[in-house]
Structures are given as structure tokens and as C-alpha cells.
Motif scaffolding. Structure first.
Motif, short mmCIF file in Angstrom:
data_model
loop_
_atom_site.label_atom_id
_atom_site.label_comp_id
_atom_site.label_asym_id
_atom_site.label_seq_id
_atom_site.Cartn_x
_atom_site.Cartn_y
_atom_site.Cartn_z
N UNK A 1 10.66 -6.31 1.11
CA UNK A 1 9.83 -7.17 1.97
C UNK A 1 10.59 -8.39 2.44
N UNK A 2 11.24 -9.07 1.52
CA UNK A 2 11.93 -10.31 1.85
C UNK A 2 13.16 -10.06 2.71
N UNK A 3 13.91 -9.01 2.40
CA UNK A 3 15.17 -8.78 3.10
C UNK A 3 15.00 -8.16 4.48
N UNK A 4 14.03 -7.27 4.65
CA UNK A 4 13.98 -6.50 5.89
C UNK A 4 12.73 -6.71 6.74
N UNK A 5 11.57 -6.89 6.13
CA UNK A 5 10.32 -6.86 6.88
C UNK A 5 9.54 -8.16 6.78
N UNK A 6 10.20 -9.27 6.89
CA UNK A 6 9.55 -10.56 6.71
C UNK A 6 8.44 -10.79 7.75
N UNK A 7 8.68 -10.45 9.01
CA UNK A 7 7.72 -10.76 10.07
C UNK A 7 7.07 -9.53 10.69
N UNK A 8 7.14 -8.41 10.03
CA UNK A 8 6.60 -7.16 10.58
C UNK A 8 5.57 -6.59 9.61
N UNK A 9 4.31 -6.93 9.83
CA UNK A 9 3.26 -6.59 8.88
C UNK A 9 3.07 -5.08 8.72
N UNK A 10 2.98 -4.34 9.82
CA UNK A 10 2.72 -2.90 9.71
C UNK A 10 3.91 -2.15 9.14
N UNK A 11 5.11 -2.54 9.54
CA UNK A 11 6.31 -1.91 8.98
C UNK A 11 6.43 -2.22 7.48
N UNK A 12 6.05 -3.43 7.12
CA UNK A 12 6.07 -3.81 5.70
C UNK A 12 5.08 -2.97 4.90
N UNK A 13 3.88 -2.78 5.42
CA UNK A 13 2.89 -1.96 4.74
C UNK A 13 3.35 -0.52 4.59
N UNK A 14 3.91 0.05 5.65
CA UNK A 14 4.39 1.44 5.58
C UNK A 14 5.54 1.58 4.60
N UNK A 15 6.45 0.61 4.59
CA UNK A 15 7.57 0.65 3.66
C UNK A 15 7.08 0.52 2.22
N UNK A 16 6.13 -0.34 1.98
CA UNK A 16 5.59 -0.51 0.62
C UNK A 16 4.90 0.76 0.14
N UNK A 17 4.12 1.38 1.00
CA UNK A 17 3.46 2.64 0.63
C UNK A 17 4.51 3.71 0.35
N UNK A 18 5.53 3.78 1.17
CA UNK A 18 6.59 4.76 0.96
C UNK A 18 7.32 4.53 -0.35
N UNK A 19 7.62 3.29 -0.68
CA UNK A 19 8.32 2.98 -1.93
C UNK A 19 7.46 3.37 -3.12
N UNK A 20 6.17 3.05 -3.07
CA UNK A 20 5.28 3.40 -4.18
C UNK A 20 5.17 4.92 -4.32
#
Length: 55
Positions: A22-41
Motif C-alpha cells: 500500500x505505502x510503496x505502490x498504491x498510495x493514491x489509488x483506492x481501487x487498485x489498492x483494494x484489488x491488490x489487498x484482496x489479491x494478497x490475502x
């Protein structure tokens, strides 16, 4: 190590990876951050079921 200790360590590593991504790549991209978090989990869940379920 006991199962509960292993589970707690695994969860802490997962949280650290999610926060780092989240901090390194998706700081200002809410939807991309959510998709990446779901993928990681989902990836961590798959690894848990594959490798740590029988421990």
C-alpha cells in the motif's frame, strides 16, 4: 512451534506485506489498492491451505 504461534506469525507477515505494498505502490489509488489487498490475502490464504494446514 505451536499452531497458534505459527498462525499469528503468518498473519503478521501478511499484514506487513499488505501495508508495504500500500505505502510503496498504491498510495493514491483506492481501487487498485483494494484489488491488490484482496489479491494478497487470497494468495496468502492459498499458501496457508496448501502448506500450513496439516501442521
Amino acid at each position: 512451534m505451536g499452531r497458534s504461534v505459527l498462525g499469528v506469525l503468518y498473519a503478521l507477515v501478511m499484514v506487513a506485506v499488505v501495508v508495504a505494498v500500500d505505502v510503496l505502490f498504491f498510495r493514491d489509488h483506492a481501487w487498485a489498492r483494494l484489488m491488490a489487498n484482496v489479491g494478497i490475502v487470497l494468495v496468502f490464504g492459498a499458501f496457508y491451505l496448501r502448506f500450513f494446514r496439516s501442521v
